[in-house]
Design a protein around this motif. Structure first.
Motif, PDB file in Angstrom:
ATOM      1  N   ASP A 223       0.826  -1.208   0.000  1.00 26.03           N
ATOM      2  CA  ASP A 223       0.000   0.000   0.000  1.00 26.03           C
ATOM      3  C   ASP A 223       0.861   1.259   0.000  1.00 26.03           C
ATOM      4  O   ASP A 223       0.431   2.321   0.468  1.00 26.03           O
ATOM      5  N   LEU A 224       2.084   1.147  -0.532  1.00 28.70           N
ATOM      6  CA  LEU A 224       2.940   2.328  -0.628  1.00 28.70           C
ATOM      7  C   LEU A 224       2.365   3.331  -1.630  1.00 28.70           C
ATOM      8  O   LEU A 224       1.781   2.953  -2.651  1.00 28.70           O
ATOM      9  N   ILE A 225       2.550   4.603  -1.304  1.00 25.13           N
ATOM     10  CA  ILE A 225       2.171   5.683  -2.211  1.00 25.13           C
ATOM     11  C   ILE A 225       3.296   6.708  -2.254  1.00 25.13           C
ATOM     12  O   ILE A 225       4.170   6.732  -1.384  1.00 25.13           O
ATOM     13  N   ARG A 226       3.270   7.529  -3.290  1.00 29.22           N
ATOM     14  CA  ARG A 226       4.182   8.674  -3.399  1.00 29.22           C
ATOM     15  C   ARG A 226       3.377   9.946  -3.159  1.00 29.22           C
ATOM     16  O   ARG A 226       2.259  10.088  -3.668  1.00 29.22           O
ATOM     17  N   VAL A 227       3.939  10.850  -2.374  1.00 30.72           N
ATOM     18  CA  VAL A 227       3.360  12.184  -2.222  1.00 30.72           C
ATOM     19  C   VAL A 227       4.467  13.198  -2.482  1.00 30.72           C
ATOM     20  O   VAL A 227       5.637  12.938  -2.193  1.00 30.72           O
ATOM     21  N   GLN A 228       4.096  14.333  -3.017  1.00 31.17           N
ATOM     22  CA  GLN A 228       5.076  15.362  -3.323  1.00 31.17           C
ATOM     23  C   GLN A 228       5.186  16.335  -2.156  1.00 31.17           C
ATOM     24  O   GLN A 228       4.173  16.858  -1.673  1.00 31.17           O
TER      25      GLN A 228
ATOM     26  N   ILE B 167       9.146  -2.893  -3.653  1.00 34.33           N
ATOM     27  CA  ILE B 167      10.387  -2.228  -4.054  1.00 34.33           C
ATOM     28  C   ILE B 167      11.319  -3.212  -4.753  1.00 34.33           C
ATOM     29  O   ILE B 167      11.836  -2.942  -5.842  1.00 34.33           O
ATOM     30  N   SER B 168      11.533  -4.375  -4.161  1.00 36.93           N
ATOM     31  CA  SER B 168      12.458  -5.339  -4.756  1.00 36.93           C
ATOM     32  C   SER B 168      11.946  -5.851  -6.100  1.00 36.93           C
ATOM     33  O   SER B 168      12.751  -6.205  -6.975  1.00 36.93           O
ATOM     34  N   ARG B 169      10.637  -5.876  -6.280  1.00 39.68           N
ATOM     35  CA  ARG B 169      10.062  -6.302  -7.559  1.00 39.68           C
ATOM     36  C   ARG B 169       9.899  -5.144  -8.538  1.00 39.68           C
ATOM     37  O   ARG B 169       9.443  -5.324  -9.651  1.00 39.68           O
ATOM     38  N   ASN B 170      10.255  -3.945  -8.085  1.00 37.56           N
ATOM     39  CA  ASN B 170      10.174  -2.735  -8.904  1.00 37.56           C
ATOM     40  C   ASN B 170       8.752  -2.510  -9.415  1.00 37.56           C
ATOM     41  O   ASN B 170       8.537  -2.112 -10.563  1.00 37.56           O
ATOM     42  N   GLN B 171       7.789  -2.751  -8.543  1.00 37.86           N
ATOM     43  CA  GLN B 171       6.396  -2.509  -8.915  1.00 37.86           C
ATOM     44  C   GLN B 171       6.105  -1.006  -8.936  1.00 37.86           C
ATOM     45  O   GLN B 171       6.783  -0.233  -8.254  1.00 37.86           O
ATOM     46  N   PRO B 172       5.103  -0.586  -9.691  1.00 35.72           N
ATOM     47  CA  PRO B 172       4.748   0.843  -9.697  1.00 35.72           C
ATOM     48  C   PRO B 172       4.240   1.292  -8.335  1.00 35.72           C
ATOM     49  O   PRO B 172       3.708   0.480  -7.567  1.00 35.72           O
ATOM     50  N   ILE B 173       4.439   2.566  -8.029  1.00 36.89           N
ATOM     51  CA  ILE B 173       3.965   3.168  -6.774  1.00 36.89           C
ATOM     52  C   ILE B 173       3.057   4.328  -7.140  1.00 36.89           C
ATOM     53  O   ILE B 173       3.459   5.238  -7.869  1.00 36.89           O
ATOM     54  N   LEU B 174       1.845   4.323  -6.616  1.00 41.73           N
ATOM     55  CA  LEU B 174       0.833   5.310  -6.960  1.00 41.73           C
ATOM     56  C   LEU B 174       1.205   6.694  -6.435  1.00 41.73           C
ATOM     57  O   LEU B 174       1.624   6.829  -5.291  1.00 41.73           O
ATOM     58  N   LEU B 175       1.038   7.717  -7.281  1.00 43.62           N
ATOM     59  CA  LEU B 175       1.194   9.104  -6.847  1.00 43.62           C
ATOM     60  C   LEU B 175      -0.146   9.573  -6.303  1.00 43.62           C
ATOM     61  O   LEU B 175      -1.164   9.523  -6.986  1.00 43.62           O
ATOM     62  N   LYS B 176      -0.145  10.028  -5.049  1.00 42.45           N
ATOM     63  CA  LYS B 176      -1.374  10.399  -4.356  1.00 42.45           C
ATOM     64  C   LYS B 176      -1.332  11.863  -3.979  1.00 42.45           C
ATOM     65  O   LYS B 176      -0.312  12.382  -3.534  1.00 42.45           O
TER      66      LYS B 176
END
Length: 289
Positions: free
Chosen positions: A119-124, A279-288
């Motif tokens: 459930d990782l996300i990216r925030v700016q 991360i190790s599988r280099n899956q996409p991370i949603l920008l929230k």
């Protein structure tokens, strides 16, 4: 029923085995590779990495429990190399045994081409009025993560927004030193040795300086009683909101705030597994936002 189609119509429990023709806890007369097919499906979904041996042993049971936890805990899936939101809510139990609801859920995921993720996300950082990245902040090394972005668990987003709002109310700035951390990565500038089961490893923690005018409210300031009143008020607000402050730990870690997940629980164990694997599988991370 999906279960009839995929696994011979059987439930699976501990001790079941294709080689013994034992399924649903009883010996059968006909042969089949029903457990092996489940293992193959779970490997495709991303929770099983053992041998396809047809034995419903500890690794298979754990991978099934991991899948059921993932299906229940959040709605993020990976499909076609993108993060998608699953509108269906799995209401089955957290289980290490195969049952009809779990079988139907597995079939639905495979039909939808879903794969498990965290459930990782990216925030700016720029989206927060009172949060900045310190000079020592290490942007996560991942193809999806850009400069100026913070990686956290979706379950921590509300806490980060609260911290930003509270900082604004008190006219302080938060300079982030660390958020989500990849397991095994060295931690520079740590006030205390990192915990083995740190909340940073699941994305539920930040380390920051509470900057009040010319004061950075460092660990030394807290140790010597020189923290500012606004810093104390910020900490009080965060703890009243249900977060932990590291200054209250037996080994004080004053820059640290977290939304604790019991490190001895399935919730921590599986969130750790899926978020680190993403991360190790280099899956996409949603920008929230």
């Amino acid at each position: 029923m999906a279960q009839q189609h995929r696994y011979g119509g059987y439930n699976f429990t501990s001790g079941d085995s294709d080689s013994d023709r034992r399924w649903d806890g009883a010996r059968r007369t006909s042969a089949g590779n029903h457990v092996a097919r489940l293992q193959t499906d779970l490997a495709e979904l991303g929770t099983y990495s053992g041998d396809i041996d047809g034995e419903f042993g500890p690794k298979t049971r754990r991978s099934l429990r991991m899948f059921s936890w993932n299906a229940k805990s959040h709605s993020q899936r990976v499909a076609n190399q993108s993060v998608v939101q699953d509108t269906h809510r799995f209401n089955g139990s957290l289980s290490s045994s195969l049952n009809p609801l779990l079988c139907e859920e597995i079939s639905r995921w495979l039909k939808s081409d879903f794969r498990t993720t965290g459930d990782l996300i990216r925030v700016q950082a720029a989206d927060f009025a009172n949060i900045e990245l310190s000079s020592g902040f290490r942007v996560l090394s991942h193809k999806a993560v850009q400069q100026g972005e913070i990686v956290i668990s979706l379950g921590f987003l509300e806490s980060l927004k609260f911290a930003d709002q509270t900082a604004g109310t008190l006219s302080v700035k938060l300079f982030l030193n660390q958020a989500f951390r990849v397991n095994g990565n060295a931690v520079s500038g740590a006030v205390v040795p990192p915990a083995t089961k740190s909340q940073h490893l699941i994305g539920h923690a930040i380390d920051c300086n509470i900057v009040d005018g010319g004061s950075w409210n460092t660990s030394s300031d807290f140790r010597n009683g020189n923290e500012t009143q606004a810093a104390t008020q910020f900490i009080d607000a965060m703890t009243k909101h249900g977060l932990r402050w590291g200054g209250n730990f037996s080994r004080p870690d004053t820059p640290h705030f977290d939304k604790r997940v019991n490190p001895d629980s399935d919730d921590y164990d599986f969130k750790f597994a899926f978020n680190q694997l993403s991360i190790s599988r280099n899956q996409p991370i949603l920008l929230k936002k």
